[in-house]
Write a protein that holds these residues in place. Structure first.
Motif, mmCIF file in Angstrom:
data_model
loop_
_atom_site.group_PDB
_atom_site.id
_atom_site.type_symbol
_atom_site.label_atom_id
_atom_site.label_comp_id
_atom_site.label_asym_id
_atom_site.label_seq_id
_atom_site.Cartn_x
_atom_site.Cartn_y
_atom_site.Cartn_z
ATOM 1 N N ASP A 123 1.015 -1.243 -0.110
ATOM 2 C CA ASP A 123 0.268 -0.101 0.149
ATOM 3 C C ASP A 123 1.143 1.123 -0.018
ATOM 4 N N ILE A 124 1.710 1.150 0.579
ATOM 5 C CA ILE A 124 2.778 2.594 0.647
ATOM 6 C C ILE A 124 4.053 2.393 -0.627
ATOM 7 N N ALA B 172 9.078 6.140 -0.119
ATOM 8 C CA ALA B 172 8.295 4.678 0.827
ATOM 9 C C ALA B 172 9.818 4.197 1.674
ATOM 10 N N GLN B 173 10.206 5.538 2.347
ATOM 11 C CA GLN B 173 11.460 5.165 3.045
ATOM 12 C C GLN B 173 10.358 5.662 4.640
ATOM 13 N N GLN B 174 9.258 6.789 4.256
ATOM 14 C CA GLN B 174 8.948 7.593 5.133
ATOM 15 C C GLN B 174 9.564 8.591 6.501
ATOM 16 N N THR B 175 10.575 9.210 5.608
ATOM 17 C CA THR B 175 11.800 9.607 6.611
ATOM 18 C C THR B 175 11.488 11.134 6.981
ATOM 19 N N GLU C 41 2.393 1.773 -2.913
ATOM 20 C CA GLU C 41 1.459 2.629 -4.375
ATOM 21 C C GLU C 41 0.892 4.005 -3.785
ATOM 22 N N ASP C 42 0.991 4.197 -2.811
ATOM 23 C CA ASP C 42 0.792 5.557 -2.491
ATOM 24 C C ASP C 42 2.117 6.980 -2.797
ATOM 25 N N SER C 43 3.049 6.100 -2.942
ATOM 26 C CA SER C 43 4.212 6.774 -3.462
ATOM 27 C C SER C 43 4.154 6.950 -5.015
ATOM 28 N N LEU C 44 4.029 6.569 -5.333
ATOM 29 C CA LEU C 44 3.940 5.869 -7.079
ATOM 30 C C LEU C 44 2.672 7.019 -7.572
ATOM 31 N N ARG C 45 1.756 6.953 -6.678
ATOM 32 C CA ARG C 45 0.512 8.078 -6.891
ATOM 33 C C ARG C 45 1.237 9.085 -6.952
ATOM 34 N N ARG C 46 1.989 9.142 -5.699
ATOM 35 C CA ARG C 46 1.978 10.858 -5.267
ATOM 36 C C ARG C 46 3.428 11.278 -6.644
ATOM 37 N N VAL C 47 3.975 10.595 -7.426
ATOM 38 C CA VAL C 47 4.744 11.257 -8.042
ATOM 39 C C VAL C 47 4.657 10.984 -9.850
ATOM 40 N N GLY C 48 3.354 10.380 -9.863
ATOM 41 C CA GLY C 48 2.487 10.563 -10.596
ATOM 42 C C GLY C 48 2.791 8.815 -11.527
ATOM 43 N N MET C 49 3.382 8.431 -10.861
ATOM 44 C CA MET C 49 3.716 6.629 -12.044
ATOM 45 C C MET C 49 3.638 5.604 -11.487
ATOM 46 N N LEU C 50 1.956 4.973 -10.489
ATOM 47 C CA LEU C 50 1.372 4.452 -10.188
ATOM 48 C C LEU C 50 1.321 3.350 -11.626
ATOM 49 N N GLY C 51 0.798 4.171 -12.756
ATOM 50 C CA GLY C 51 0.296 2.845 -13.997
ATOM 51 C C GLY C 51 2.255 2.826 -14.791
ATOM 52 N N PHE C 52 3.529 2.897 -13.692
ATOM 53 C CA PHE C 52 3.941 2.558 -14.462
ATOM 54 C C PHE C 52 4.646 1.246 -13.111
#
Length: 254
Positions: free
Chosen positions: A117-118, A154-157, A120-131
């Motif tokens: 889930d993290i 995704a490291q959530q730092t 997918e959320d990280s990819l969504r935030r950079v506009g790359m979930l479709g990749f």
């Protein structure tokens, strides 16, 4: 997270690269480091994110010496986005971003639904979930850098270090990446070559030359024609735009 560095020194053989350099970065502040090639800015950042070990000086994360943390503990506090990212294996985008979860997992611990889930959320935030199922090596340079940013997310730092990450990218991708970073609300320390990009995104700028700090302040305070001439040996005008930004216009060398 706060970063404090003081009197940091580093030499390669008989050549001193960093000479008592220091910085203070406050929580949620976006600080840029500028300077000509060979000035020591990238070397300084590498000391902070522990690729290099300085010969002397102190580096503190939230008032604790960085040496007190294991590499894994450091990775829970600092995420890094660097200029070059090469992989010899055919990793998918999902695999690359999942690497950002490694500091939070024990040896051989399996990835969980929360990890995916993290990702997918990280990819969504950079506009790359479709990749997400694409092979990383097949992507363009700009796409790869957005994937590496997703891995850092995704490291959530609480802190992100940008080690000249956008120099080889088209301006569109530079702005996309830095817009995402600016909106994160975390501490950011970044090395820049492009002074106009630094002026757009930084709260403060540190100018470095010969491994020393030569100026520090807001973009408007630091980016003056005199300092640009001193650092880069070029003439420039610094103009104020209607939106409050400054714009640096260079003059041809004759």
């Amino acid at each position: 997270m706060n970063i404090h560095a003081e009197n940091v020194e580093l030499s390669f053989g008989s050549t001193q690269i960093l000479n008592q350099i220091g910085i203070d970065v406050r929580s949620r502040e976006f600080v840029g480091v500028i300077g000509p090639n060979g000035s020591g800015k990238s070397t300084f950042l590498k000391c902070i994110y522990r690729v290099l070990k300085p010969d002397g000086g102190d580096i503190l994360l939230d008032d604790a010496p960085i040496s007190a943390f294991s590499v894994r503990e450091t990775a829970k506090r600092l995420a890094v986005l660097s200029q070059h990212n090469y992989y010899n294996f055919e990793f998918t985008v999902r695999d690359i971003v999942l690497m950002g979860r490694s500091p939070h997992k024990r040896m051989m611990e399996r990835d969980t639904k929360a990890d995916f889930d993290i990702v997918e959320d990280s990819l969504r935030r950079v506009g790359m979930l479709g990749f997400i199922d694409r092979i990383f090596s097949t992507l363009s340079g700009g796409e790869q850098q957005r994937i590496i940013l997703a891995r850092a997310l995704a490291q959530q730092t609480e802190c992100l270090i940008l080690d000249e990450p956008t120099n080889h990218l088209d301006i569109k991708y530079q702005l996309q990446i830095l817009d995402v970073v600016k909106k994160l609300g975390v501490t950011v320390l970044a090395a820049f070559h492009d002074l106009n990009i630094a002026a757009m995104y930084c709260d403060r700028i540190l100018a470095v030359d010969g491994g020393r700090v030569v100026a520090s302040g807001t973009p408007r305070e630091v980016l003056t024609p005199a300092l640009i001439r001193r650092l880069y040996e070029v003439d420039a005008d610094v103009r104020s735009e209607p939106d409050g930004q400054i714009n640096i216009v260079y003059h041809p060398m004759r």
